[in-house]
Enzyme design. Structure first.
Site, PDB file in Angstrom:
ATOM      1  N   GLY A  73     -12.866   2.863  15.133  1.00 21.10           N
ATOM      2  CA  GLY A  73     -13.854   1.952  15.546  1.00 21.10           C
ATOM      3  C   GLY A  73     -13.384   0.747  16.256  1.00 21.10           C
ATOM      4  N   GLY A 126      -9.163   2.320  12.785  1.00 18.85           N
ATOM      5  CA  GLY A 126      -8.485   2.978  14.051  1.00 18.85           C
ATOM      6  C   GLY A 126      -9.377   3.292  15.398  1.00 18.85           C
ATOM      7  CG  HIS A 142     -12.858   1.666   7.528  1.00 23.67           C
ATOM      8  ND1 HIS A 142     -12.214   0.604   7.200  1.00 23.67           N
ATOM      9  CD2 HIS A 142     -12.055   2.909   7.341  1.00 23.67           C
ATOM     10  CE1 HIS A 142     -11.012   1.075   7.204  1.00 23.67           C
ATOM     11  NE2 HIS A 142     -11.017   2.368   7.247  1.00 23.67           N
ATOM     12  CG  HIS A 146     -12.934   3.095   3.623  1.00 23.11           C
ATOM     13  ND1 HIS A 146     -13.713   4.010   4.298  1.00 23.11           N
ATOM     14  CD2 HIS A 146     -11.639   3.503   3.614  1.00 23.11           C
ATOM     15  CE1 HIS A 146     -12.901   4.961   4.881  1.00 23.11           C
ATOM     16  NE2 HIS A 146     -11.625   4.769   4.435  1.00 23.11           N
ATOM     17  CG  ASN A 175      -1.840   1.083   1.219  1.00 28.80           C
ATOM     18  OD1 ASN A 175      -2.049   2.076   0.371  1.00 28.80           O
ATOM     19  ND2 ASN A 175      -2.654   1.265   2.312  1.00 28.80           N
ATOM     20  N   GLY A 223     -12.012   5.747  10.910  1.00 37.54           N
ATOM     21  CA  GLY A 223     -10.528   6.349  11.205  1.00 37.54           C
ATOM     22  C   GLY A 223     -10.352   7.554  10.697  1.00 37.54           C
TER      23      GLY A 223
END
Length: 394
Positions: A327, A325, A206, A180, A7, A208
């Site tokens: 969640g 992060g 999701h 996402h 990534n 973050g």
């Protein structure tokens, strides 16, 4: 043989190595990152192999920094004892547009097409593609596979992905795509392994620095909060989330140009913009200022409003899942969301919620809850590896 899952960001690269047995992806044996790749940065490589963590400073020139860094990574892979040979490099790429609804082997034509989506995800797409180009140069004999965050949302119904704009603009590609998706693909599959309700009406959050919601039925995306770009929907770390287009017209009338607007929308808003302190929820939780509290309150309120819309689209709710992060780690937010959704029959077990720290998949609902609530630590890397292995194997 193995899949190298990567990534690429603007100044960093995350990587994981997954061995293959046939076409089946095994647990990772190597994970790490290279950081400091921005101009003037101090590049370092950090990795964990067979349970041992190490770091190394990288001496790189000023030209083709990403490619140089990948050559160092290639050298590292050659040094590791019994490291499997790389069969394919799998890349997370944010945007596949309408054309790429599934993972694809990267060719010159594919790269050219993907570049046309840069303006749709300016914080991610150009850097993802720079990583692809660098890997093609450093690992020239290894096939590269692009796996798209938008692909999971290829099942969105037309009523969800169409904007109320003229047909000619839709034909130019102006529609909702959703993002996402790699995370949601992992969370959805994991829920189906842990609960018979995972095939039902599932709301995945999701949360973050980038934040979105996805509604899924039978494991397929049917509604989501992010749209044409990764700006829409929920309030985020530094992004606005949903914003009245009239605000942009107002600022344009006052002389704001494209670059100033883009900086406002992507980098100066969200939790950071409201609080004036930080985009990090942990920092805001420890700050007693009124602005920090307001930022958290707005984040939670937007989350509840968007949740209501997606639950209505599904005509009910069977499972609620937290990932990302925030969640996975913000116990207070999960409890507050559960209390606000009590009218749906959501009941969160206080002890289980406190124990869920993002280390493992965990149910946090009370036995009497009408809705299951789960914390699912997401793993986009293994999804990317599985997609690449499947594609190469076929």
């Amino acid at each position: 043989m193995a899949v190298l899952s990567v990534n690429a960001g603007s100044s960093s690269l995350k990587f994981s190595l997954y061995p293959l047995v046939g076409a089946v992806v095994q647990p990772q044996v190597l994970s790490g990152n290279i950081e400091g790749l921005e101009p003037g940065g101090a590049p370092e490589m950090h990795w964990t192999f067979q349970g041992q963590s190490q770091s190394r400073r990288l001496d790189l020139g000023s030209e083709q920094v990403f490619t140089q860094a990948l050559l160092k990574l290639r050298d590292l892979l050659g040094e590791l004892p019994n490291a499997p040979k790389i069969e394919v490099v799998a890349h997370r790429v944010v945007h596949g547009g309408s054309r790429y609804r599934a993972s694809v082997i990267v060719t010159d034509d594919v790269l050219e097409q993907l570049t046309t989506f840069n303006s749709l995800a300016p914080l991610h797409q150009p850097h993802n593609l720079e990583g692809v180009r660098a890997f093609r140069a450093a690992f020239a004999s290894v096939p590269q596979v692009a796996c798209f965050d938008t692909a999971f949302h290829a099942t969105l119904p037309e009523v969800d992905y169409r904007f109320a704009i003229p047909e000619a603009l839709y034909e130019m590609g102006l529609r909702r795509y959703g993002f996402h998706g790699l995370s949601y693909q992992y969370v959805s599959a994991t829920l189906q392994q842990h609960s018979h309700r995972g095939q039902g009406r599932v709301l995945m959050a999701h949360l973050g620095n980038g934040a979105s919601l996805c509604a899924a039925r039978e494991g397929k995306s049917c509604a989501t909060t992010m749209g044409f770009s990764a700006l829409d929907g929920l309030m985020m770390g530094t992004r606005t989330g949903s914003l009245d287009p009239g605000v942009l017209l107002f600022l344009l009338e006052r002389g704001w140009d494209h670059d100033r607007l883009q900086k406002l929308l992507y980098k100066q808003s969200g939790l950071l913009g409201v609080s004036g302190v930080s985009a990090d929820m942990r920092r805001l939780r420890s700050d007693n200022s009124a602005r920090a509290k307001l930022a958290i309150d707005i984040f939670r309120y937007r989350l509840l409003c968007e949740s209501g819309a997606l639950i209505a689209a599904m005509q009910g709710l069977d499972v609620l899942a937290f990932s990302g992060g925030i969640g996975e780690h913000d116990v207070a937010l999960r409890a507050e969301v559960g209390q606000s959704l009590a009218w749906l029959g959501v009941e969160i077990d206080r002890r289980h919620n406190a124990q869920a720290t993002g280390d493992a998949v965990m149910a946090i609902h009370a036995p009497s809850s009408k809705v299951e609530v789960w914390v699912v630590p997401t793993d986009e890397g293994v999804v990317v590896a599985r997609e690449a292995a499947k594609l190469i194997g076929s």
